[in-house]
Design a protein around this motif. Structure first.
Motif, PDB file in Angstrom:
ATOM      1  N   UNK A 186       0.603  -1.239   0.057  1.00 44.71           N
ATOM      2  CA  UNK A 186       0.090   0.068  -0.329  1.00 44.71           C
ATOM      3  C   UNK A 186       0.887   1.338  -0.169  1.00 44.71           C
ATOM      4  N   UNK A 187       2.071   1.332   0.918  1.00 41.61           N
ATOM      5  CA  UNK A 187       2.707   2.512   0.899  1.00 41.61           C
ATOM      6  C   UNK A 187       3.559   2.745  -0.481  1.00 41.61           C
ATOM      7  N   UNK A 188       3.732   1.411  -0.916  1.00 40.66           N
ATOM      8  CA  UNK A 188       4.835   1.443  -2.314  1.00 40.66           C
ATOM      9  C   UNK A 188       3.697   2.178  -3.378  1.00 40.66           C
ATOM     10  N   UNK A 189       2.449   1.892  -3.267  1.00 33.89           N
ATOM     11  CA  UNK A 189       1.760   2.356  -4.389  1.00 33.89           C
ATOM     12  C   UNK A 189       1.604   3.863  -4.149  1.00 33.89           C
ATOM     13  N   UNK A 190       1.389   4.445  -2.762  1.00 32.84           N
ATOM     14  CA  UNK A 190       1.615   5.853  -2.647  1.00 32.84           C
ATOM     15  C   UNK A 190       2.736   6.691  -2.951  1.00 32.84           C
ATOM     16  N   UNK A 191       3.916   5.701  -2.629  1.00 31.54           N
ATOM     17  CA  UNK A 191       5.250   6.466  -2.854  1.00 31.54           C
ATOM     18  C   UNK A 191       5.610   6.459  -4.524  1.00 31.54           C
ATOM     19  N   UNK A 192       4.794   5.702  -4.957  1.00 29.51           N
ATOM     20  CA  UNK A 192       5.111   5.572  -6.717  1.00 29.51           C
ATOM     21  C   UNK A 192       4.077   6.623  -7.326  1.00 29.51           C
ATOM     22  N   UNK A 193       3.154   7.064  -6.822  1.00 27.75           N
ATOM     23  CA  UNK A 193       2.245   7.863  -7.549  1.00 27.75           C
ATOM     24  C   UNK A 193       2.051   9.312  -6.998  1.00 27.75           C
ATOM     25  N   UNK A 194       2.666   9.459  -5.703  1.00 26.26           N
ATOM     26  CA  UNK A 194       2.355  10.711  -5.226  1.00 26.26           C
ATOM     27  C   UNK A 194       3.314  11.779  -5.528  1.00 26.26           C
ATOM     28  N   UNK A 195       4.561  11.561  -5.649  1.00 24.74           N
ATOM     29  CA  UNK A 195       5.734  12.578  -6.042  1.00 24.74           C
ATOM     30  C   UNK A 195       5.523  13.037  -7.575  1.00 24.74           C
ATOM     31  N   UNK A 196       5.896  14.346  -7.444  1.00 20.83           N
ATOM     32  CA  UNK A 196       6.119  14.896  -9.050  1.00 20.83           C
ATOM     33  C   UNK A 196       7.154  14.223  -9.871  1.00 20.83           C
ATOM     34  N   UNK A 197       7.317  13.178  -9.933  1.00 26.24           N
ATOM     35  CA  UNK A 197       8.558  12.366 -10.528  1.00 26.24           C
ATOM     36  C   UNK A 197       8.145  11.055 -10.826  1.00 26.24           C
ATOM     37  N   UNK A 198       8.707  10.679 -12.039  1.00 28.04           N
ATOM     38  CA  UNK A 198       8.265   9.171 -12.604  1.00 28.04           C
ATOM     39  C   UNK A 198       9.382   8.386 -11.592  1.00 28.04           C
ATOM     40  N   UNK A 199       8.379   7.325 -10.957  1.00 24.29           N
ATOM     41  CA  UNK A 199       9.103   6.756  -9.913  1.00 24.29           C
ATOM     42  C   UNK A 199       8.964   5.040 -10.336  1.00 24.29           C
ATOM     43  N   UNK A 200       9.926   4.203 -10.210  1.00 23.47           N
ATOM     44  CA  UNK A 200       9.921   2.922 -10.572  1.00 23.47           C
ATOM     45  C   UNK A 200       9.301   2.257  -9.180  1.00 23.47           C
ATOM     46  N   UNK A 201       8.424   1.294  -9.251  1.00 21.73           N
ATOM     47  CA  UNK A 201       7.675   1.088  -7.752  1.00 21.73           C
ATOM     48  C   UNK A 201       8.809  -0.031  -7.357  1.00 21.73           C
ATOM     49  N   UNK A 202       9.565  -0.273  -8.074  1.00 20.60           N
ATOM     50  CA  UNK A 202      10.817  -1.335  -7.464  1.00 20.60           C
ATOM     51  C   UNK A 202      11.504  -0.509  -6.394  1.00 20.60           C
ATOM     52  N   UNK A 203      11.737   0.732  -6.749  1.00 20.20           N
ATOM     53  CA  UNK A 203      12.689   1.427  -5.882  1.00 20.20           C
ATOM     54  C   UNK A 203      11.900   2.180  -4.526  1.00 20.20           C
ATOM     55  N   UNK A 204      10.626   1.591  -4.457  1.00 19.71           N
ATOM     56  CA  UNK A 204       9.674   2.064  -3.436  1.00 19.71           C
ATOM     57  C   UNK A 204       9.734   1.085  -2.227  1.00 19.71           C
ATOM     58  N   UNK A 205       9.998  -0.067  -2.492  1.00 20.57           N
ATOM     59  CA  UNK A 205       9.877  -1.256  -1.867  1.00 20.57           C
ATOM     60  C   UNK A 205      10.525  -1.327  -0.469  1.00 20.57           C
ATOM     61  N   UNK A 206      11.599  -0.845  -0.388  1.00 25.62           N
ATOM     62  CA  UNK A 206      12.667  -0.481   0.806  1.00 25.62           C
ATOM     63  C   UNK A 206      12.150   0.148   1.760  1.00 25.62           C
ATOM     64  N   UNK A 207      11.986   1.497   1.094  1.00 20.82           N
ATOM     65  CA  UNK A 207      11.304   2.645   2.051  1.00 20.82           C
ATOM     66  C   UNK A 207       9.847   2.306   2.566  1.00 20.82           C
ATOM     67  N   UNK A 208       9.144   1.609   1.795  1.00 19.83           N
ATOM     68  CA  UNK A 208       7.715   1.161   2.286  1.00 19.83           C
ATOM     69  C   UNK A 208       7.990   0.185   3.191  1.00 19.83           C
TER      70      UNK A 208
END
Length: 277
Positions: A186-208
């Protein structure tokens, strides 16, 4: 990056991005949003007749400090008792508006972590914030389902399909791990789509994952501390419960911002490795 460089990087980011101030801003927005959002969510659930309010309150009590639980528990009880459709329509508008401000504060903090400025127009930013509200609502709904209905589902499988005891024990062990996995997703989805930058969801898993663990640790540790070593009501009087809830939201906001910082770091390391190749 080496360990020393990593530590210096986060020290620099925490200072320059003023994580504490951002956490306060997010917590303030969320404290305003939490009650209309809670009223909306619980009112909606009360009409389904799927939730045992006593079981729900019992599970919430295990997580929140006693004084904060008194406030939240009273609100939940009143909503379940009244079941007002007018309250539902008003609370959904109030919760979306209030919670969207909290999401915009989170967006601001994540943008700072990625070192990007907000260039989306007002309408697009509002739509992103509203989408973030529904993401957050989904996370909470899944969490409630896993907490409240977990035992019900396991018992249903046991008595309907006659699952062996060993399999039931395995499911009981897996359930908290599944909860962590769903929160991380759930947090990975938020971190992927909220910022004003194209983010690869794989890069959000550790932070999530780190955000999820921090939230769980903060909830348990803070609840234990307040219930056993502190008495906020003596210091703050009748508003002690609000202060506790605000403090918990502040710590939770820090966890969310830290997750964004970790994701930004992971993405930068990945970009450096790509350039080297």
């Amino acid at each position: 990056m080496k360990i020393k460089e990593t530590v210096l990087y986060f020290k620099k980011e925490f200072t320059e991005n003023d994580i504490s101030a951002l956490g306060s801003q997010v917590a303030y927005s969320l404290i305003i949003a939490i009650f209309p959002f809670l009223i909306f969510l619980i009112t909606l659930l009360s009409f389904t007749n799927l939730i045992d309010v006593n079981l729900l309150l019992q599970n919430i009590k295990e997580v929140l400090p006693e004084e904060a639980y008194d406030i939240v528990g009273k609100t939940i009880n009143e909503v379940f008792t009244v079941r007002n459709t007018g309250l539902l329509s008003v609370s959904i508008l109030g919760s979306i508006w209030s919670a969207s401000n909290g999401i915009k504060a989170i967006v601001k903090s994540i943008n700072k972590a990625y070192e990007v400025k907000e260039t989306r127009n007002f309408i697009k930013l509002i739509l992103v914030a509203i989408a973030g509200v529904f993401m957050l609502a989904t996370i909470i709904m899944v969490l409630l389902a896993l907490i409240v209905f977990g035992d019900v589902i396991i018992n249903f499988l046991h008595y309907t399909f006659h699952f062996p005891e060993i399999l039931i024990k395995v499911l009981e062990i897996i359930r908290p791990l599944f909860t962590i996995a769903m929160l991380t997703l759930g947090f990975s989805v938020m971190y992927t789509f909220l910022p004003n930058k194209k983010v690869n969801w794989k890069h959000t898993l550790i932070g999530s994952f780190i955000t999820t663990l921090m939230l769980l640790i903060i909830s348990v540790a803070f609840s234990f501390y307040v219930n056993n070593f502190s008495n906020y009501s003596k210091v703050y009087g009748s508003i002690g419960g609000i202060i506790i809830l605000l403090t918990w939201l502040f710590l939770a906001s820090i966890a969310i911002i830290v997750g964004g910082e970790v994701n930004a770091y992971v993405m930068k390391v990945s970009e450096v490795k790509s350039e080297v190749k």
